[in-house]
Motif scaffolding. Structure first.
Motif, mmCIF file in Angstrom:
data_model
loop_
_atom_site.group_PDB
_atom_site.id
_atom_site.type_symbol
_atom_site.label_atom_id
_atom_site.label_comp_id
_atom_site.label_asym_id
_atom_site.label_seq_id
_atom_site.Cartn_x
_atom_site.Cartn_y
_atom_site.Cartn_z
ATOM 1 N N ALA A 104 9.680 -5.456 -9.330
ATOM 2 C CA ALA A 104 8.455 -5.539 -9.921
ATOM 3 C C ALA A 104 7.531 -4.391 -9.820
ATOM 4 O O ALA A 104 7.489 -3.350 -8.568
ATOM 5 N N ARG A 105 6.741 -3.809 -10.975
ATOM 6 C CA ARG A 105 5.815 -2.778 -10.665
ATOM 7 C C ARG A 105 4.479 -3.065 -10.927
ATOM 8 O O ARG A 105 3.896 -3.665 -11.946
ATOM 9 N N LEU A 106 3.638 -2.940 -9.911
ATOM 10 C CA LEU A 106 2.217 -3.287 -9.701
ATOM 11 C C LEU A 106 1.277 -2.209 -9.618
ATOM 12 O O LEU A 106 1.707 -1.228 -9.174
ATOM 13 N N GLU A 107 0.151 -2.404 -10.455
ATOM 14 C CA GLU A 107 -0.939 -1.641 -10.278
ATOM 15 C C GLU A 107 -2.298 -2.029 -9.665
ATOM 16 O O GLU A 107 -2.470 -3.252 -10.310
ATOM 17 N N LEU A 108 -3.033 -1.432 -8.965
ATOM 18 C CA LEU A 108 -4.280 -1.839 -8.503
ATOM 19 C C LEU A 108 -5.380 -1.647 -9.539
ATOM 20 O O LEU A 108 -5.708 -0.519 -9.908
ATOM 21 N N LYS A 109 -5.982 -2.622 -9.926
ATOM 22 C CA LYS A 109 -7.150 -2.551 -11.084
ATOM 23 C C LYS A 109 -7.955 -3.572 -10.672
ATOM 24 O O LYS A 109 -7.909 -4.511 -10.247
ATOM 25 N N GLY A 110 -9.289 -2.800 -10.019
ATOM 26 C CA GLY A 110 -10.302 -3.523 -9.588
ATOM 27 C C GLY A 110 -9.875 -4.448 -8.178
ATOM 28 O O GLY A 110 -9.409 -3.383 -7.239
ATOM 29 N N SER A 111 -10.055 -5.511 -8.057
ATOM 30 C CA SER A 111 -9.647 -5.988 -6.711
ATOM 31 C C SER A 111 -8.305 -7.073 -7.103
ATOM 32 O O SER A 111 -8.115 -8.103 -6.270
ATOM 33 N N THR A 112 -7.271 -6.580 -8.106
ATOM 34 C CA THR A 112 -6.254 -7.357 -8.272
ATOM 35 C C THR A 112 -4.992 -6.352 -8.371
ATOM 36 O O THR A 112 -5.226 -5.146 -8.926
#
Length: 385
Positions: A104-112
């Motif tokens: 899994a490759r996740l990125e912080l965008k705003g509050s998500t």
């Protein structure tokens, strides 16, 4: 000297500050892992499972919340991004068994915190499901305030203190004071411009790096898919070639058997006629049954002729038992056996065996297959040794 000190303080204040990275507050956050249909078997539909992320500083721990399985792991949050490489398995006592790998490759965008995930078969690059992750988090407010300071820039130790009441009598003329204020404002403006440019450049570099990482990730996925498709294609081609080779061998063997039978029937035509073989049977093609499937064997006259030329067979005679035409075969040292056939037009199907005065109909696939192998063996003396 005071003028030099003032310029040093202004230059120090104009130096660009370091970037402030987004940070997730420590704590546990719930979200979802949503996966599509099985890639290799779309009938196995997609599903959605809850996940929990636990943040402590820059460390982020992953846990799939499902009592039937275990999937845990941790990774580091860097520049608002985190990449998990997780191993999962079904818990003991479950109907399903086996292991898998989840990336899994996740990125912080705003509050998500969100991004793609892919589930692979354990120990291989076989892609099982394409997924996505969504986790709502709480972020810390970015601040450029240095530790232990206020929002205002700290005063330099060498900065000239503001004139107090006792110094008012010796203060610089108003024109000089206005020039100093203008210089300070200009340097502050330039400092803010440089700081904004620096942060924008750092942000742009970070976004470009993320895009490059995503492109590399997608390229690797495409390469894995292509390798898997190439492997499947090669297996299919090998299977088709093997099937074609086997079909060619069967065709060549059948052609050889036909040629041998035709030649033998020509040489033994007089003996076959003298045997008094049933007219219906002599014009028929024999059929045998291999494990429940009827297969053309050879013309009856070919079979009789090949047995007549087999030195291990003592005699071949025409027979008829209970209305079924047949052929009696006597091998040296073995009681005679009569093969009885059920005729339909120009086709004759093996039906029963008679030996020592008893006739037994063939009933099971094993019975039919055994007799078919015996009939073929009688035409080749090598198979009778």
């Amino acid at each position: 000297m005071a003028s030099k000190t003032l310029w040093a303080a202004l230059v120090f204040a104009a130096l660009p500050a370091g970037p402030v990275a987004a940070q997730i507050r420590d704590g546990s956050y719930s979200g979802t892992l949503q996966c599509g249909d099985m890639v290799s078997n779309p009938s196995q539909k997609g599903w959605t499972h809850p996940v929990r992320l636990t943040v402590s500083g820059r460390s982020v721990a992953w846990e799939r919340l499902d009592d039937r399985l275990t999937e845990r792991g941790s990774a580091q949050l860097q520049k608002g991004r985190v990449t998990f490489k997780l191993d999962g398995q079904w818990n003991p006592g479950q109907r399903s068994t086996g292991q898998w790998r989840n990336e899994a490759r996740l990125e912080l965008k705003g509050s998500t915190l969100s991004g793609p995930a892919t589930i692979y078969a354990a120990g291989s690059d076989q892609r099982l499901r394409d997924c996505s992750v969504q986790v709502a988090v709480t972020t810390a407010s970015p601040s450029g305030t240095p530790p232990g300071g206020s929002a205002e820039t700290k005063r330099s130790p060498n900065a000239v203190p503001a004139a107090g009441p006792a110094q008012s009598a010796h203060a610089a003329p108003d024109a000089h004071s206005s020039d100093g204020d203008a210089i300070r404002r200009e340097h502050q403006r330039r400092h803010e411009e440089r700081l904004a440019q620096t942060r924008e450049e750092q942000k742009r570099r970070g976004e470009r790096t993320w895009e490059e990482e995503q492109a590399d990730y997608q390229r690797q996925l495409q390469e894995r898919r292509k390798a898997s498709e190439d492997a499947d294609r090669k297996r299919n081609q090998d299977f088709e070639r093997e099937q074609e080779r086997a079909a060619q061998e069967r065709a060549a063997s059948a052609a050889k058997q036909t040629a041998l039978g035709t030649a033998a029937a020509g040489r033994q035509a007089a003996r076959i006629k003298a045997m008094g073989l049933s007219a219906t049977l002599s014009k028929s093609v024999l059929y045998v049954n291999y494990m429940g499937r009827w297969t053309e064997f050879m013309p009856a006259t070919h079979w009789v002729a090949l047995m007549l030329e087999n030195p291990l067979i003592a005699s071949v005679e025409a027979a008829n038992v209970r209305g079924y035409p047949g052929i009696l075969v006597k091998r040296s040292g073995v009681p005679s056996t009569t093969f009885l056939f059920r005729t339909e037009g120009s086709e004759a199907y093996i039906h029963a065996l008679a030996s020592e005065g008893k006739a037994e109909a063939l009933r099971t696939p094993t019975d039919f297959s055994t007799v078919a192998a015996l009939m073929r063996a009688l035409t080749d003396q090598k198979n009778m040794r």
